[in-house]
Write a protein that holds these residues in place. Structure first.
Motif, PDB file in Angstrom:
ATOM      1  N   GLU A  94      90.193   5.081  39.121  1.00  0.00           N
ATOM      2  CA  GLU A  94      89.411   5.409  37.929  1.00  0.00           C
ATOM      3  C   GLU A  94      87.976   5.749  38.330  1.00  0.00           C
ATOM      4  O   GLU A  94      87.331   5.006  39.049  1.00  0.00           O
ATOM      5  N   GLY A  95      87.509   6.903  37.900  1.00  0.00           N
ATOM      6  CA  GLY A  95      86.148   7.330  38.182  1.00  0.00           C
ATOM      7  C   GLY A  95      85.996   8.150  39.457  1.00  0.00           C
ATOM      8  O   GLY A  95      85.000   8.847  39.608  1.00  0.00           O
ATOM      9  N   LEU A  96      86.973   8.067  40.369  1.00  0.00           N
ATOM     10  CA  LEU A  96      86.902   8.870  41.598  1.00  0.00           C
ATOM     11  C   LEU A  96      87.417  10.284  41.383  1.00  0.00           C
ATOM     12  O   LEU A  96      86.982  11.217  42.046  1.00  0.00           O
ATOM     13  N   ARG A  97      88.357  10.433  40.470  1.00  0.00           N
ATOM     14  CA  ARG A  97      88.936  11.746  40.195  1.00  0.00           C
ATOM     15  C   ARG A  97      88.301  12.277  38.917  1.00  0.00           C
ATOM     16  O   ARG A  97      88.417  11.678  37.868  1.00  0.00           O
ATOM     17  N   ILE A  98      87.646  13.425  39.012  1.00  0.00           N
ATOM     18  CA  ILE A  98      86.888  13.917  37.860  1.00  0.00           C
ATOM     19  C   ILE A  98      87.490  15.154  37.214  1.00  0.00           C
ATOM     20  O   ILE A  98      87.119  15.514  36.113  1.00  0.00           O
ATOM     21  N   GLY A  99      88.372  15.822  37.894  1.00  0.00           N
ATOM     22  CA  GLY A  99      89.063  16.981  37.330  1.00  0.00           C
ATOM     23  C   GLY A  99      90.516  16.884  37.719  1.00  0.00           C
ATOM     24  O   GLY A  99      90.842  16.443  38.814  1.00  0.00           O
ATOM     25  N   ARG A 100      91.420  17.279  36.810  1.00  0.00           N
ATOM     26  CA  ARG A 100      92.846  17.104  37.072  1.00  0.00           C
ATOM     27  C   ARG A 100      93.618  18.288  36.518  1.00  0.00           C
ATOM     28  O   ARG A 100      93.379  18.732  35.398  1.00  0.00           O
TER      29      ARG A 100
END
Length: 104
Positions: free
Chosen positions: A85-91
């Motif tokens: 959580e919080g490390l991945r900003i676009g998916r």
């Protein structure tokens, strides 16, 4: 079923982004052999560095749609998701059936 997910990671410096990428990679690699019905898992890190490329890609295959759906709520997967959580900003995600190939 093939399940592909691509992410951009958080970080304002190259070092922060490299740490985030390494964490995402390590966390998903830790799912190998732990998810029933998952037949393969590959995680790749972008080397192109072009402006529109994502940082990390996860390519997994599952025995069936049901196995893919079970993965979404599997406790090991949920734990990874929560730790990232919080490390991945676009998916971005694509799921599609894999055609069975005939033997030659």
């Amino acid at each position: 079923m093939c399940h592909i997910v691509m992410w951009d990671v958080a970080g304002t410096t190259p070092e922060q982004r490299a740490r985030a990428i390494a964490t995402v990679q390590r966390e998903f690699e830790g799912l190998r052999g732990r998810i029933p019905g998952m037949t393969s898992l590959e995680i790749g890190v972008d080397t192109s560095r072009i402006s529109y490329a994502c940082d990390v890609v996860l390519v997994t295959q599952f025995e069936s749609v049901d196995a893919l759906e079970a993965y979404a709520t599997h406790p090991a997967h949920l734990e990874v998701r929560d730790r990232l959580e919080g490390l991945r900003i676009g998916r971005h995600q694509v799921d599609y059936p894999v055609a069975q190939r005939k033997a030659d």
